[in-house]
Design an enzyme around this catalytic site. Structure first.
Site, mmCIF file in Angstrom:
data_model
loop_
_atom_site.group_PDB
_atom_site.id
_atom_site.type_symbol
_atom_site.label_atom_id
_atom_site.label_comp_id
_atom_site.label_asym_id
_atom_site.label_seq_id
_atom_site.Cartn_x
_atom_site.Cartn_y
_atom_site.Cartn_z
ATOM 1 N N ASP A 1 0.865 -1.170 0.000
ATOM 2 C CA ASP A 1 0.000 0.000 0.000
ATOM 3 C C ASP A 1 0.909 1.230 0.000
ATOM 4 O O ASP A 1 2.110 1.118 0.268
ATOM 5 C CB ASP A 1 -0.892 -0.025 1.243
ATOM 6 N N ASP B 1 -2.328 -1.459 6.238
ATOM 7 C CA ASP B 1 -2.529 -0.962 7.598
ATOM 8 C C ASP B 1 -3.960 -0.510 7.848
ATOM 9 O O ASP B 1 -4.330 -0.212 8.978
ATOM 10 C CB ASP B 1 -1.576 0.202 7.891
ATOM 11 N N ASP C 1 -7.671 -2.760 3.516
ATOM 12 C CA ASP C 1 -6.740 -3.811 3.089
ATOM 13 C C ASP C 1 -7.129 -5.191 3.611
ATOM 14 O O ASP C 1 -6.485 -6.191 3.257
ATOM 15 C CB ASP C 1 -5.322 -3.487 3.579
#
Length: 773
Positions: free
Chosen positions: A296, A530, A534
């Site tokens: 990410d 995080d 996700d």
């Protein structure tokens, strides 16, 4: 909106006295006693105990040395398992989720197990719901995929039930706890909400197959050897027990199971010292096979320390009121994501406009909105989503191309219709937010590129911004990016993840589908994240890694939690995985050599009606100088290259040729012994040295290409073996080595080396022409 009131301290005490506390079953953590029993009362140890009792019965004291080795191995294993468990427990305390409750009119943060019935909890985006409760004041979107398997977010309105184990993915609300402890939904379904994807360990699968196979052979082979020795050859009970015990001991690769578990448990401890919580031990092994690492952007590639760099207001009637509008917006929002917190830090002045209604931010929408009294509906989010045709000022475009995050602030006159009519919103301002690249990002990305791991950035942010930061980090072909919001079919999404390294504007469901696409193409995928956006991707990735500063949702579902949040720590995690798998794979060939030739020699002895050619003490020395010392010393080499072959193929490449050569030497000597006038003891002496040298020859092949360190290890191994054999010559029960016996030994050895070399070339050619799928 009516004011929400929580419990008073007195009411909390009353609930505690009634036992209405959120005490759930403790995680299945092994006690010291359980660990002790698990490692002492094993199938291997049962076999060893029976063999030891038989040897004690016939007073074969010199053959009992293996008991000391097995005992030491068990003690070390118990100690390492307890140490690993304690390390994981300490790290779990650090990331243990908390819950915010409203008590005595104040928000307090408490442990989940301190929640009582009728408590009013405050739930924010990213939080896992720890008790079943009822929404009191505001709509929220909930991810129940871990409970129901449904990936779509569920909208919960006032009065709706929130299930424990699900996650808030958008918005925030107060909720009244209706169930605690064993009455919670998640508890009733055995805490499925906290279960991670089971890890499939190739090592464990291989070891179990070998264990089952050898276990099936132990009983019939032992019966046959005992019958032939006492019923046909009329050997003494002492000789029969000693020879049969040696054959049975050789079939069990005892040390390999220990070496693997200790190696992985040691890695758990080492990673723990680097502030990495390993929640699935065998995921360390899986990590060594990873082909693709999906990162990410926010909080992973970047520092997650956002700052407002610039505010560009447009010439509208609201220009002079803009600061007051934004102050009121950030005061009225319930969002707690990084962008929202950044805006709250920046806009802290007077907030005169009350919040009437709100739509919280979600990763799928890419915007949030509030209806402010006397102002209208204020929308904050991605410019290309709110007003797709809006042209940003030149300096804002330049900032975006340098990696800045751009937010558009727009106003719509009607809250009830703005979502369908967003294109008619009026742009009020653009906010430029900087999130610096992590200092260790470039070095970390380079490590993965150098070690055969393809790195892809999948972000919900603007693809131009993501591309700029990816270029700074050294991502391959970062300038070629794609906007996931333009992907409308599964095929387009599959083409995107296979052909691009930078993907922006990816929704949570798209991230999930991209992970599945890579897996469909036989790729082992590691995913880092995080945020709650996700979670779906983390859940189905082969390896899931969460940042310690991330949401409860991400940390609960991941196999690894990088508590310090440093990107470079992921390098340590991958190195540990590769070190373990490479060391165990090479060591397995050394252990399986003895297992293969012991089984084949035992069958040969039955067919040729001959006693087993080795005694336990001889096998103990071979174990230590063929399996133990070389496999232990190879652990000190830092081999972090990606494993190219499975443990089975590796064993076939190195162990099989030398094992067959040893067996053929046994057959040849048995058949030629009468012709050469060799006694049984002399023939077995030749076989002892032949087996040792052919085994060391296999170690040489495994160690190739030879370097200084490996040369020293081989020399020490050979010298130590010769010295110990000389010192313990009487215990080994070997015949004196005469010049004639030495000649026969050399001839047997040459025969064995020729056979192993020829077989090795055949096996290598077969394996090279039949690559692993």
């Amino acid at each position: 909106m009516s004011e929400v009131k929580g419990l008073t301290s007195q009411q909390v005490k009353e609930q505690v006295q009634l036992g209405h506390v959120n005490v759930s079953p403790k995680p299945l953590v092994k006690t010291n006693r359980q660990i002790f029993c698990e490692h002492v009362f094993t199938l291997f140890n049962v076999y060893n105990f029976v063999i030891a009792c038989a040897l004690i019965y016939v007073k074969a004291w010199s053959s009992l040395f293996f008991v000391l080795i097995v005992t030491m191995n068990t003690v070390i294993h118990i100690y390492q398992d307890i140490r690993s468990r304690n390390m994981v427990a300490r790290l779990n305390l650090i990331i243990s989720p908390k819950t915010k409750v409203l008590r005595d009119g104040c928000i307090q943060e408490i442990d989940n197990e301190e929640i009582v019935l009728n408590d009013v909890v405050f739930l924010e985006t990213g939080m896992q719901i720890s008790s079943d409760c009822i929404v009191l004041d505001t709509q929220v979107e909930v991810d129940e995929s871990l409970l129901t398997g449904e990936a779509d977010p569920v909208l919960k309105d006032i009065g709706d039930h929130l299930l424990s184990g699900s996650f808030i993915i958008s918005g925030a609300c107060h909720a009244c706890v209706e169930h605690v402890g064993m009455d919670n939904y998640a508890t009733k379904i055995a805490s499925e909400a906290r279960k991670r994807k089971p890890v499939t360990s190739e090592l464990v699968k291989t070891f179990k197959k070998v264990t089952r196979f050898t276990s099936m052979l132990v009983l019939p082979i032992s019966i046959c050897l005992l019958y032939q020795a006492m019923g046909i050859r009329n050997e003494t009970l002492n000789t029969t027990i000693v020879n049969t015990s040696t054959a049975l001991l050789g079939m069990l690769p005892i040390g390999l199971v220990l070496l693997t578990s200790v190696s992985l448990a040691t890695s758990v401890v080492r990673l723990g010292k680097r502030k990495v919580l390993v929640q699935e031990m065998f995921s360390i092994e899986t990590l060594s096979h990873v082909d693709v690492l999906c990162l990410d952007k926010t909080g992973t590639l970047t520092q997650g320390k956002m700052q407002v760099q610039d505010v560009y207001t447009f010439d509208t009637q609201w220009r002079n009121q803009f600061s007051l509008i934004m102050n009121s917006f950030v005061k009225g929002t319930l969002d707690n994501n990084a962008t929202s917190l950044t805006l709250q830090d920046y806009f802290q002045g007077e907030a005169p406009y009350s919040t009437l209604r709100r739509v919280s931010f979600s990763s799928a929408r890419k915007w949030s909105a509030l209806e402010l009294e006397n102002i209208g509906t204020i929308i904050v989010g991605a410019p290309e989503i709110i007003l797709p045709d809006f042209v940003l000022p030149t300096q804002i475009e330049e900032a975006k191309h340098q990696g800045a995050r751009i937010l558009l602030i727009a106003r719509h006159h009607d809250f009830d219709t703005f979502q369908e009519d967003m294109m008619h919103s009026v742009p009020l301002a653009v906010i430029v937010i900087l999130d610096p690249l992590r200092e260790d990002a470039k070095e970390t990305i380079q490590f993965f590129k150098d070690n055969d791991v393809d790195v892809k950035i999948i972000s919900g942010d603007n693809p131009v911004t993501v591309s700029a930061l990816a270029s700074q980090a050294g991502i391959e072909n970062a300038q070629n990016y794609i906007d996931a919001s333009t992907l409308s079919t599964p095929q387009e999404l599959e083409d995107a993840i296979l052909n691009y390294h930078v993907i922006g504007r990816a929704s949570p469901s798209q991230k999930h589908e991209m992970i599945l696409c890579l897996q469909k193409h036989k790729q082992k995928v590691a995913m880092t994240g995080d945020g709650v956006n996700d979670v779906l991707a983390l859940k189905d990735a082969d390896v899931s890694i969460a940042m310690g500063s991330g949401s409860d949702a991400a940390k609960q579902i991941s196999q690894f939690v990088v508590i310090n949040g440093e990107l470079s720590t992921m390098v340590d995690v991958v190195k540990e995985g590769r070190l373990d798998i490479n060391n165990v794979t090479r060591s397995a060939s050394m252990y399986y050599l003895k297992t293969i030739y012991t089984i084949l020699i035992s069958i040969t002895c039955i067919l040729l009606n001959m006693p087993y050619p080795f005694i336990p003490f001889q096998m103990t020395l071979l174990d230590n100088f063929v399996e133990g010392f070389p496999s232990f010393m190879i652990l000190f080499e830092k081999n972090i290259s990606k494993q190219k072959e499975s443990i089975g193929r590796y064993t076939m490449r190195y162990s099989f040729p030398n094992a067959i050569a040893i067996v053929l030497c046994v057959i040849a000597l048995k058949l030629l012994a009468p012709t050469l006038s060799l006694s049984l003891n002399q023939a077995f002496t030749i076989l002892y040295y032949t087996t040792a040298i052919l085994s060391i020859h296999m170690i040489y092949r495994i160690y190739s290409p030879i370097n200084l360190y490996r040369t020293v290890v081989l020399i020490v191994d050979i010298v130590a073996f010769v010295l110990v054999s000389y010192i313990t010559y009487d215990l080994l029960q070997l015949a004196p080595v005469t010049s004639l016996l030495l000649q026969y030994l050399i001839m047997t050895l040459l025969f064995g080396l020729i056979v192993s070399t020829c077989l090795s070339k055949i096996v290598v050619h077969y394996l090279d022409t039949h690559p692993q799928n």
